[in-house]
Scaffold this motif. Structure first.
Motif, PDB file in Angstrom:
ATOM      1  N   VAL A  48       1.168  -1.333   0.538  1.00 35.71           N
ATOM      2  CA  VAL A  48       0.034  -0.042  -0.299  1.00 35.71           C
ATOM      3  C   VAL A  48       0.952   1.526  -0.193  1.00 35.71           C
ATOM      4  N   ALA A  49       1.919   1.253   0.809  1.00 35.15           N
ATOM      5  CA  ALA A  49       2.854   2.788   1.530  1.00 35.15           C
ATOM      6  C   ALA A  49       3.869   2.279   1.732  1.00 35.15           C
ATOM      7  N   SER A  50       5.192   2.804   1.632  1.00 37.23           N
ATOM      8  CA  SER A  50       6.193   2.320   2.123  1.00 37.23           C
ATOM      9  C   SER A  50       6.513   3.498   2.583  1.00 37.23           C
ATOM     10  N   ILE A  51       7.656   3.733   3.537  1.00 36.64           N
ATOM     11  CA  ILE A  51       8.213   4.980   3.980  1.00 36.64           C
ATOM     12  C   ILE A  51      10.280   4.596   4.036  1.00 36.64           C
ATOM     13  N   GLY A  52      11.318   5.393   3.783  1.00 38.00           N
ATOM     14  CA  GLY A  52      12.292   4.890   3.899  1.00 38.00           C
ATOM     15  C   GLY A  52      12.736   5.651   5.131  1.00 38.00           C
ATOM     16  N   SER A  53      14.090   5.015   5.567  1.00 39.61           N
ATOM     17  CA  SER A  53      14.741   6.068   6.881  1.00 39.61           C
ATOM     18  C   SER A  53      14.958   7.405   6.690  1.00 39.61           C
ATOM     19  N   GLY A  54      15.088   7.636   4.572  1.00 39.15           N
ATOM     20  CA  GLY A  54      15.582   8.899   5.386  1.00 39.15           C
ATOM     21  C   GLY A  54      14.058   9.647   5.031  1.00 39.15           C
ATOM     22  N   GLY A  55      12.879   9.464   4.599  1.00 41.86           N
ATOM     23  CA  GLY A  55      11.955   9.542   4.935  1.00 41.86           C
ATOM     24  C   GLY A  55      10.769   9.746   3.321  1.00 41.86           C
ATOM     25  N   THR A  68      -1.611   8.488   3.600  1.00 44.06           N
ATOM     26  CA  THR A  68      -0.630   9.161   3.321  1.00 44.06           C
ATOM     27  C   THR A  68      -0.088   8.923   4.883  1.00 44.06           C
ATOM     28  N   ILE A  69       1.156   7.558   4.991  1.00 48.63           N
ATOM     29  CA  ILE A  69       2.733   7.757   5.335  1.00 48.63           C
ATOM     30  C   ILE A  69       3.332   8.391   5.978  1.00 48.63           C
ATOM     31  N   SER A  70       3.624   7.667   7.241  1.00 49.54           N
ATOM     32  CA  SER A  70       4.065   9.217   7.905  1.00 49.54           C
ATOM     33  C   SER A  70       5.236   8.086   8.945  1.00 49.54           C
ATOM     34  N   ARG A  71       6.069   8.200   9.509  1.00 50.99           N
ATOM     35  CA  ARG A  71       6.778   7.605  10.840  1.00 50.99           C
ATOM     36  C   ARG A  71       7.628   9.233  11.779  1.00 50.99           C
ATOM     37  N   ASP A  72       7.050   8.400  13.097  1.00 50.91           N
ATOM     38  CA  ASP A  72       7.672   8.905  14.311  1.00 50.91           C
ATOM     39  C   ASP A  72       9.302   7.815  14.188  1.00 50.91           C
ATOM     40  N   PHE A  73      10.499   8.555  14.150  1.00 52.87           N
ATOM     41  CA  PHE A  73      12.120   7.612  14.389  1.00 52.87           C
ATOM     42  C   PHE A  73      12.213   7.551  15.518  1.00 52.87           C
ATOM     43  N   ALA A  74      11.727   7.966  16.843  1.00 55.60           N
ATOM     44  CA  ALA A  74      11.660   8.130  17.478  1.00 55.60           C
ATOM     45  C   ALA A  74      10.896   7.046  18.963  1.00 55.60           C
ATOM     46  N   LYS A  75       9.674   7.114  18.080  1.00 59.70           N
ATOM     47  CA  LYS A  75       9.030   5.755  18.554  1.00 59.70           C
ATOM     48  C   LYS A  75       8.744   4.630  17.800  1.00 59.70           C
ATOM     49  N   ASN A  76      10.112   4.677  16.282  1.00 62.43           N
ATOM     50  CA  ASN A  76      10.184   3.029  16.199  1.00 62.43           C
ATOM     51  C   ASN A  76       7.995   2.869  15.533  1.00 62.43           C
ATOM     52  N   THR A  77       7.304   4.406  15.214  1.00 61.56           N
ATOM     53  CA  THR A  77       6.064   3.928  14.936  1.00 61.56           C
ATOM     54  C   THR A  77       5.578   4.525  13.411  1.00 61.56           C
ATOM     55  N   VAL A  78       5.478   3.979  12.572  1.00 67.27           N
ATOM     56  CA  VAL A  78       4.337   3.975  11.017  1.00 67.27           C
ATOM     57  C   VAL A  78       3.198   4.206  11.655  1.00 67.27           C
ATOM     58  N   TYR A  79       2.791   5.405  10.098  1.00 70.23           N
ATOM     59  CA  TYR A  79       1.062   5.307  10.541  1.00 70.23           C
ATOM     60  C   TYR A  79       0.866   5.907   8.844  1.00 70.23           C
ATOM     61  N   LEU A  80      -0.625   5.746   8.753  1.00 69.83           N
ATOM     62  CA  LEU A  80      -1.028   5.283   7.457  1.00 69.83           C
ATOM     63  C   LEU A  80      -2.220   6.098   7.883  1.00 69.83           C
ATOM     64  N   GLN A  81      -2.421   7.447   7.081  1.00 69.14           N
ATOM     65  CA  GLN A  81      -3.883   8.210   7.438  1.00 69.14           C
ATOM     66  C   GLN A  81      -4.726   8.112   6.222  1.00 69.14           C
TER      67      GLN A  81
END
Length: 120
Positions: A48-55, A68-81
């Motif tokens: 569906v969607a992916s996000i790399g370490s560089g965003g 929309t996929i997003s990522r909280d790097f500090a929390k090791n969490t990924v979101y999908l809106q």
């Protein structure tokens, strides 16, 4: 061990919205890509969607402009809106992370899946 725990699935009406979350925990040294896949009954699992370490993000054509996929790097969490949901978005959604563990080695890890149903 590594765990990916998903939340946020459920029932939505066509045109509605849902937000999925996936938190990775355990002996994680680093995470490269994180993403969401889905599998509808009788169909193969698809990205569906992916996000790399560089965003950098990547989307399936069927969801571009709606998800929309997003990522909280500090929390090791990924979101999908997910907005403007359609009945064809109905599927089990799986979180995926390509990561390296402290004990060494890199691999793909999966969440348990969360059901998304779009219906009136």
């Amino acid at each position: 061990q590594v765990q990916l725990v998903e939340s946020g699935g459920g029932l939505a009406q066509p045109g509605g919205s849902l937000r999925l979350s996936c938190a990775a925990s355990g002996s994680i040294a680093s995470i490269a890509d994180m993403g969401w896949y889905r599998q509808a009954p009788g169909k193969q699992r698809e990205l569906v969607a992916s996000i790399g370490s560089g965003g950098r993000t990547n989307y399936a054509d069927s969801v571009k402009g709606r998800f929309t996929i997003s990522r909280d790097f500090a929390k090791n969490t990924v979101y999908l809106q997910m907005n403007s949901l359609k009945p064809e978005d109905t599927a089990v959604y799986y979180c995926n992370a390509n990561l390296r563990v402290w004990a060494g080695g890199r691999g793909d890890y999966w969440g348990q899946g969360t059901q998304v149903t779009v219906s009136s």
